[in-house]
Design a protein around this motif. Structure first.
Motif, PDB file in Angstrom:
ATOM      1  N   ILE A 246       0.851  -1.183   0.000  1.00 35.00           N
ATOM      2  CA  ILE A 246       0.000   0.000   0.000  1.00 35.00           C
ATOM      3  C   ILE A 246       0.889   1.235   0.000  1.00 35.00           C
ATOM      4  N   PRO A 247       0.697   2.180  -0.914  1.00 33.75           N
ATOM      5  CA  PRO A 247       1.566   3.364  -0.935  1.00 33.75           C
ATOM      6  C   PRO A 247       1.373   4.219   0.305  1.00 33.75           C
ATOM      7  N   TYR A 248       2.463   4.784   0.765  1.00 37.38           N
ATOM      8  CA  TYR A 248       2.395   5.617   1.963  1.00 37.38           C
ATOM      9  C   TYR A 248       1.481   6.824   1.757  1.00 37.38           C
ATOM     10  N   SER A 249       1.372   7.284   0.517  1.00 35.80           N
ATOM     11  CA  SER A 249       0.572   8.473   0.232  1.00 35.80           C
ATOM     12  C   SER A 249      -0.903   8.281   0.558  1.00 35.80           C
TER      13      SER A 249
ATOM     14  N   ILE B 220       2.596  -3.669   6.385  1.00 38.42           N
ATOM     15  CA  ILE B 220       1.925  -2.406   6.085  1.00 38.42           C
ATOM     16  C   ILE B 220       2.542  -1.322   6.957  1.00 38.42           C
ATOM     17  N   GLY B 221       3.058  -0.289   6.351  1.00 42.35           N
ATOM     18  CA  GLY B 221       3.619   0.823   7.115  1.00 42.35           C
ATOM     19  C   GLY B 221       2.521   1.682   7.723  1.00 42.35           C
ATOM     20  N   ASN B 222       2.911   2.772   8.341  1.00 42.64           N
ATOM     21  CA  ASN B 222       1.935   3.665   8.967  1.00 42.64           C
ATOM     22  C   ASN B 222       1.257   4.528   7.911  1.00 42.64           C
ATOM     23  N   VAL B 223       0.408   3.873   7.141  1.00 44.23           N
ATOM     24  CA  VAL B 223      -0.243   4.544   6.016  1.00 44.23           C
ATOM     25  C   VAL B 223      -1.609   5.120   6.375  1.00 44.23           C
ATOM     26  N   PHE B 224      -2.055   4.937   7.609  1.00 47.18           N
ATOM     27  CA  PHE B 224      -3.411   5.354   7.976  1.00 47.18           C
ATOM     28  C   PHE B 224      -3.426   6.618   8.844  1.00 47.18           C
ATOM     29  N   ILE B 225      -2.338   7.350   8.844  1.00 40.87           N
ATOM     30  CA  ILE B 225      -2.233   8.529   9.704  1.00 40.87           C
ATOM     31  C   ILE B 225      -3.285   9.569   9.317  1.00 40.87           C
TER      32      ILE B 225
END
Length: 715
Positions: free
Chosen positions: A133-136, A157-162
């Motif tokens: 999932i792209p960080y953007s 999955i990185g912290n992509v939901f900020i």
């Protein structure tokens, strides 16, 4: 005569009316360009009636799946059309788009880093998308519904939901995600339906404990630890097939109205749909099934279904325990829900997917099935074409010289202008040719608003030339260190830093293994006419060892000038992504001070920018004295300056383990930019959250600025 004049008069009126109507009716040009790019990336499929490249009016001409409000594209619904190809590179230009649906197709490749910035619903389910999932994603502030299920997405999955406070439904099921859930998933304070089943997640589910969920499915993963007591309040819950602590579940007393499966052997079938596949395909698929008293026939059906489920589960366990976690070939398994939801949309054949454990070899197979077969996204040029376009590589056409060779301006007969990098290779072995192939294949995949795009290449007659899009302005080095250029304001410098950070985060986070740049420096950051940064030479630094001896000598001279960007661990086999972080920290110092990374004309104690600046970053008085005189210091608060210095200090830590990942740096710079923008703009009503206000950009007059381009658009 009078009759002819009258006829001419009415003709002119009619012609003028047509022109006026077209002027008012034409679709927004950003939308047109984005759709044309998507059409080309989808291989110009005939089922997209009305679509074309080279001009058109999607709204007026009623292109298939295009729904407009006035001249702006509002919905793009292309589900179940057997589309193949990629998602293109221009989706971030669909500023007015609210609903994007490309589900039930054969789309492949990664999810673009740039997505429609103001979308409320995105459905890419049931495709062949891979990568992560792209960080953007975290910039999509108004997104409410996200469905990425039934793809081949993989990795942690990185912290992509900020700050995605509006997200209400999310389906990531039936992929190959691994690792722990990111902490940012706990910030989805309005999330009511979440589907994570049939992945390979590990660790705790504690971040889900306080979410206002009514539906949660985490079946068939490797979650462990304790089950939060809050799960008792979830109306529809599926948690079996995991490894929670002790093997026993709490003695909960669920009301009869709830649908819960907690058995480890799939003993109970949920009575509601356990996936968030888009309701628009079949609204009935999402209604709660009324409970009925079962007769003997119904009981027999349940027994058979349970037996089949257990058999499938056992088979899944066998496959999971194989040496390769991700199967090389996977059938188009859309689950019972997908079949119910829209059977007419399901293609017949079962396409294969990539094995993420073998990205390099698979990429070579895909892009180079034969020796140097062209990547799908890159054009093959002949030597004759490039010689003609560059006037036989004349000195007048040289744009610059780097560690890999000269870069020439190329003008083609059709008017296209490109930049051609001429890499003078030594005689390469078969293994070295394969290495070049891998680099070329990876570089051709890069699609990011802050990265210069590789559009083609030439390997004819033993030559090695790379063709890039042409950015016709200057480098960051020119702007910072040449007196003829005006000094950059503080806000512009933060915009540039954020754009470069986003590009590096894309390289480090969206590929497995990560792509390292390996040559971060101010002269490799191009600035276009709007001063938006474009990082060049991404992923090609590894080719230095393959160049001719004369070019290696030139490269060594250039490296001496670039010594200020070199991390302490270089040459020790360390993590190259951390070396990129260090070099980026030096770049931040250049933006802050206006000094070069290494300047032999200064006194010995000031030649290395890092050594000179390190001891001054945490002293407020010294910090203010370090600031480039070209920056109006009165526009920058001491707190903002201190926060910027903190980011710099973390990036240039001597111990690479203490340097943060680029994803965290992007968050810090985005927050700094947001605060500065809000502090220096006229106050709003106060009803909107300042963070959301900053990122919610719909005014077309703002689309040109690099700050809004990053924050409103884009992974």
């Amino acid at each position: 005569m009078a009759k002819e004049l009258l006829q001419l008069y009415f003709t002119l009126i009619a012609f003028s009316a047509i022109l006026v109507s077209q002027a008012w009716a034409f679709t927004d040009q950003n939308d047109v360009m984005a759709l044309e790019n998507l059409y080309a990336s989808l291989n110009k499929p005939p089922q997209l009636k009305g679509w074309r490249t080279g001009g058109g009016d999607p709204c007026q001409e009623s292109w298939t799946g295009v729904f407009c409000s006035g001249s702006s594209l509002r919905d793009l619904k292309l589900q179940g059309l057997n589309l193949s190809g990629y998602l293109g590179t221009q989706l971030h230009n669909l500023y007015s788009l609210k609903h994007l649906d490309l589900s039930y197709n054969y789309l492949q490749g990664e999810i673009p880093y740039g997505l429609p910035p103001n979308a409320t619903r995105i459905n890419l389910a049931c495709n062949k998308l891979n990568q992560n999932i792209p960080y953007s994603l975290s910039t999509l502030k108004v997104l409410r519904y996200l469905n990425l299920s039934h793809n081949s997405l993989y990795g942690p999955i990185g912290n992509v939901f900020i700050a995605m406070k509006n997200l209400k439904e999310m389906d990531l099921s039936f992929n190959y995600f691994t690792g722990d859930l990111p902490t940012s998933i706990g910030s989805l304070t309005n999330l009511s339906r979440l589907f994570l089943q049939n992945n390979q997640f590990t660790g705790s589910v504690i971040y889900l404990a306080d979410l206002p969920l009514t539906d949660l499915n985490i079946q068939s993963n490797h979650f462990s630890g304790v089950i939060p007591a809050h799960f008792q309040s979830i109306q529809n819950l599926w948690i079996d097939g995991n490894e929670f602590m002790g093997g026993n579940y709490p003695p909960w007393n669920f009301p009869e109205t709830k649908n819960v499966t907690v058995g480890k052997n799939f003993s109970d079938q949920p009575t509601t749909e356990s996936s968030a596949t888009d309701k628009s395909l079949n609204p009935e698929a999402f209604g709660h099934v009324k409970k009925r008293r079962l007769g003997p026939g119904g009981i027999a059906c349940i027994v058979v279904a349970t037996t089949l489920a257990v058999t499938c589960a056992a088979t899944a366990v066998i496959f999971v325990k194989r040496p390769h976690v991700f199967p090389v070939i996977r059938t188009r398994d859309f689950s019972l829900l997908a079949l119910k939801a829209s059977p007419k949309f399901l293609p017949v054949k079962a396409p294969s997917t990539l094995d993420p454990n073998h990205i390099t070899s698979t990429c070579r197979t895909t892009c180079f099935a034969e020796k140097f077969k062209a990547p799908e996204s890159a054009k093959i040029y002949t030597v004759a074409e490039l010689q003609s376009a560059t006037s036989s590589f004349s000195e007048e056409n040289i744009l610059g010289e780097g560690s890999l060779g000269c870069v020439y301006k190329a003008e083609f007969p059709d008017g296209q202008i490109s930049a051609v990098k001429y890499i003078r290779m030594a005689s390469l072995s078969l293994q070295e040719e394969e290495q070049f192939s891998d680099v070329l294949c990876n570089a051709s995949r890069l699609r990011h608003p802050n990265i210069v795009t590789l559009v083609g290449y030439c390997i004819e007659h033993g030559q090695h030339l790379l063709v890039y899009e042409y950015i016709k302005n200057v480098t960051l080095h020119d702007v910072l260190h040449n007196e003829e250029h005006k000094s950059l304001p503080w806000i512009t410098r933060i915009n540039i830093a954020l754009g470069v950070a986003a590009a590096l985060d894309y390289l480090h986070s969206c590929f497995s293994p990560p792509i390292t740049h390996g040559n971060i420096k101010a002269s490799n950051v191009l600035l276009d006419e709007e001063l938006k940064p474009r990082l060049c030479d991404c992923g090609t630094a590894i080719l230095r060892s393959l160049t001719s001896n004369s070019d290696k000598l030139k490269a060594s001279e250039i490296v001496i000038d670039d010594i200020g960007y070199t991390a302490p661990e270089i040459g020790e086999g360390a993590d190259d992504t951390k070396s990129d972080v260090y070099a980026f920290g030096v770049l931040l110092l250049e933006l802050l001070t206006g000094r070069k990374a290494f300047d032999s004309s200064r006194p010995s104690e000031e030649q290395s920018l890092v050594k000179w600046a390190s001891c001054r970053l945490h002293d407020n008085a010294s910090l203010e004295l370090m600031v480039d005189p070209g920056i109006n210091i009165t526009t920058v608060s001491p707190k903002a300056l201190s926060q910027f210095a903190d980011v710099v200090s973390l990036c240039i830590q001597p111990e690479m383990l203490f340097r943060p990942p680029m994803s965290e740096i992007v968050v810090s710079l985005a927050s700094l930019l947001q605060k500065f923008t809000f502090a220096n703009s006229s106050p709003l009503d106060g009803a909107e959250d300042t963070f959301d206000t900053f990122f919610d950009v719909t005014d077309s007059s703002l689309r040109g600025s690099s700050s809004h381009h990053y924050s409103a658009r884009n992974c």
